[in-house]
Design a protein around this motif. Sequence first.
Motif, PDB file in Angstrom:
ATOM      1  N   VAL A 573     -16.657  28.085  87.256  1.00  0.00           N
ATOM      2  CA  VAL A 573     -16.337  29.251  87.434  1.00  0.00           C
ATOM      3  C   VAL A 573     -15.225  29.608  86.174  1.00  0.00           C
ATOM      4  CG1 VAL A 573     -15.066  31.304  88.361  1.00  0.00           C
ATOM      5  CG2 VAL A 573     -16.476  29.514  89.912  1.00  0.00           C
ATOM      6  N   GLN A 574     -14.225  28.770  85.924  1.00  0.00           N
ATOM      7  CA  GLN A 574     -13.195  29.002  85.112  1.00  0.00           C
ATOM      8  C   GLN A 574     -13.992  28.684  83.677  1.00  0.00           C
ATOM      9  OE1 GLN A 574      -9.834  26.573  85.471  1.00  0.00           O
ATOM     10  NE2 GLN A 574      -8.874  27.262  83.502  1.00  0.00           N
ATOM     11  N   SER A 577     -15.908  31.730  82.772  1.00  0.00           N
ATOM     12  CA  SER A 577     -15.430  32.845  82.318  1.00  0.00           C
ATOM     13  C   SER A 577     -14.442  32.963  80.987  1.00  0.00           C
ATOM     14  CB  SER A 577     -14.018  33.120  83.495  1.00  0.00           C
ATOM     15  OG  SER A 577     -14.458  33.308  84.740  1.00  0.00           O
ATOM     16  N   LYS A 580     -16.738  33.771  78.139  1.00  0.00           N
ATOM     17  CA  LYS A 580     -17.026  35.420  78.465  1.00  0.00           C
ATOM     18  C   LYS A 580     -18.606  35.412  79.060  1.00  0.00           C
ATOM     19  CE  LYS A 580     -14.152  36.730  74.544  1.00  0.00           C
ATOM     20  NZ  LYS A 580     -14.108  37.442  73.132  1.00  0.00           N
ATOM     21  N   GLN A 582     -21.029  35.332  82.734  1.00  0.00           N
ATOM     22  CA  GLN A 582     -20.952  35.829  83.873  1.00  0.00           C
ATOM     23  C   GLN A 582     -21.725  35.161  84.830  1.00  0.00           C
ATOM     24  OE1 GLN A 582     -23.377  39.761  84.192  1.00  0.00           O
ATOM     25  NE2 GLN A 582     -23.316  39.509  86.280  1.00  0.00           N
ATOM     26  N   VAL A 583     -20.876  34.663  86.141  1.00  0.00           N
ATOM     27  CA  VAL A 583     -21.421  33.823  87.306  1.00  0.00           C
ATOM     28  C   VAL A 583     -22.295  34.628  87.958  1.00  0.00           C
ATOM     29  CG1 VAL A 583     -20.687  32.500  89.012  1.00  0.00           C
ATOM     30  CG2 VAL A 583     -19.229  32.665  87.059  1.00  0.00           C
ATOM     31  N   ALA A 600     -25.730  30.992  85.619  1.00  0.00           N
ATOM     32  CA  ALA A 600     -24.761  32.097  84.863  1.00  0.00           C
ATOM     33  C   ALA A 600     -25.593  32.557  83.717  1.00  0.00           C
ATOM     34  CB  ALA A 600     -23.611  31.180  84.347  1.00  0.00           C
TER      35      ALA A 600
END
Length: 653
Positions: A573-574, A577, A580, A582-583, A600
Amino acid sequence: MRCFTVLGPSQTGKSTVVEKLGSLEGTPRKSSSPYGLNLTEFTFGNEAWCALDAPGPNEALAHAQHALLASDACILCVSSAPEEAVLAAPYLRIIEASGTPCILFVNRMDEPRGRLRDVIAALQDYANHTLLLRQIPIREGDRIIGSCDLISERAWRYREGQTSALIAIPESVAEREHEARSELLEHLSEFDDWLLEELIEDREPPSDALYAISSRVLSENRIIPVLIGAASHGNGMMRLMKALRHEAPPVGVLRQRLARAGNVDENKLTAVSFHAYHRQNIGKTVLVRAFGEGLRQGALLGGSSLGAVQDPGNGRSGSAIVPAPGDVFATVKSDHLPVPSLLTSGATVAPPEWTEPPTPMLERILVPGSERDENKLSETLAKLSETDRGLVVLQEEGTGAQLVRAQGPVHLRDLCRTLSEVFHIEVTDRMPSPIYRETIAKPSEVHYRHRKQTGGAGQFADVKLSIRPNERGRGFTFNETVKGGVVPRNYIPAVEAGAREAMEKGPLGFQVIDVGVTLFDGQHHAVDSSEHAFRTASRMGVRQALSEGSAVLMQPVFRSEIHIPSIYSGSLVQIVSALKGQVLGFDRDETAKGWDIFRALIPGGALDDLARALRSATQGIGYFSKTFDHFEELYGKEADAIVRAHGEAGVAH
C-alpha cells in the motif's frame, strides 16, 4: 540414467550438495551452461545418475522450471533459519505446479539458527503438500552432532570427512523422537489402509513396510519428506542419496506425467528438450533427456533429423553415441528443436503451462556500439529469446529500437555479457521512453484557406472546422455537417485524412487522442480544388486549432497484478501510494499457497520504480504483470519537465 534437480534460494548450499552427492562413490563429471545450470554425472549404487544444479537467483527461475521437465524428482535446498523460509516460496510454488516428487533438505544444520520445527512450520505456509519430517537432530549443547531416523529408529553421529557412526538413541531425544515418529506414522496412514489398521490395533509396523509406503507416496507426489544435514561437512549426504535411490520414481513415471500434461501418446513421447544456450563458433546447443530408443545422430526427432549428439560431460560427439532411455545428452546443429518442448519423432509439442516463467519486469533499450551491429543485434536477440524464455524482445514504439524485457538487473547483465562474449556485439542500455499522449481541454473553431498558384492549375481549398475534446478512451472521431455542396462529397474523405494526419503530432510533440473534428462549412473552386488541396487545408487547420485548444499531456496508466507472498502484502500500500498509483485491492492466489495477488493502477513512468521497490521489499521474490488501462491528464512541473525533455530529445535526434 536417473535424473534429479537440486534447486532453492541462493546461499543454501545447492552446489555443495551436488558435489558431495556426486563424490560418495567416485569422481563426478561436471559441465556448465552460461545460464548457470550445472550438470553433474556420477555413479551411485551401480546406477548412473545426473544431477541438474539449477541457478539460485529468482531472476533465473525459468531455468529451474525447465530443469524439472527432465527430472524424476528434485531436492529443494532450504536454510535452517525460520525467517528465511519465505525465500523458498517461489520454488515450492513451481515444484507443486510441476507435480515433481520432491525431497526437502534443510541444509547447514551445523549453524544453529532456529528450531527445526519452526523451520518446517514456516515452510508449510507455502506448501499444499504435507512437509513430513523424516529425521530429527541430535544436539549437544548448541551444536547438532547427529540425526535420528524416524522410520528405522536409528541414530547416527556425524563424523567430519567420514560416514556417520551408528549410535544408540540418546535419552535426551527419545521423547522428541517418539513424538515425531507418531506424527510421521499418522500422516503416512492417510495414504495406506494397512498402516491405518496397524496403528488402530496398536501394532508396531516394521521399517521395511514403512519405507515401501514412503517410496510409494513420494512417487505419487502425495507428500514432501524432509531430511536434514550439513553438506559442507558431508553430514546427511548418504541418507539423502539413499532416499533418492530407493524412493524417487523411475524415468517411466516422468514420461507418463509429461505425456498427460501435453496430451501426447506416452509411447510416442521420445524425449524432452529442457535447456539451450549458444557457444562461440558452435552455435545453439540443446540439452535433451531421452525417453525412447535409437536417438542417434541423424535420427528423426521433432520432425527433422537430429544433429550431432554429444556427451555433455566431456563434449565428445559422434554417430556412435546412442543415448539410452533416461540419458541426458547434448545436441548441436538441431536448431529445429524449441526449448523447452516435448518431442516425438515427427513433431514438437508445447510444454505444460507451469513452465511459463514469471513476467519480466525490467525494460531497457539496447543500443549497439556501431551501425554495423544494428541488424546483427536484432537477429541475435531473436536467437537468444528462443533459448531463454525469461527474455522478451520487442521494438520501441516510435523509434523501432530494440526493447528487451528481462527478469531483473542480473538477467540483463548476463544478456549483455553473452552478446559481447559469444556474438561480439557491444551494447549499452537505456530506459525506454514512456508512451505519452496529448489532448485538448477546450473546443475551438478554425477557418483555414489553402491557396497556392504555381503556374497552370493551382490549389484551392477552404474549410471551417470545429475541434472538441472527446470523452476518455473514445479516440479520434470525424463528422461533417456541410450543406449546399460547398465542399463536394468526393473531397470530404480527404478532409478526414488531413485531420487524422494532424493528430500524429500535437503542439506538445506527442500523438493527439480523444479529439473530435467536425467539418461544418467551406468553399471549393471548380478548377483548382483537389483532394490534395483539401487534405492540406484540413491538416493545417486542425494543427492551428489544436494549438489554440489548451493542450494537455496524457500519461499512460497500467493495471498491474503484483504476485507476492502474503507476509509482504501490507508493505505494498505504501509503495503504490509513493508511486502515485491507486490500490484496487488484493485476493489470495488460488494457485499458490501463501501468496497474494495485489492489484493496482500504476502510472507508466513509475513501472521501473515499482520493479525496484518490489525487489527490495520482497527480497527479490515478488513480480508483477501489466496491461494498459487508460490515459489520464498530467499537469504541473512534472508535465512541463516531460514536455521539455521530449523536445530536447527531438532536437538531439
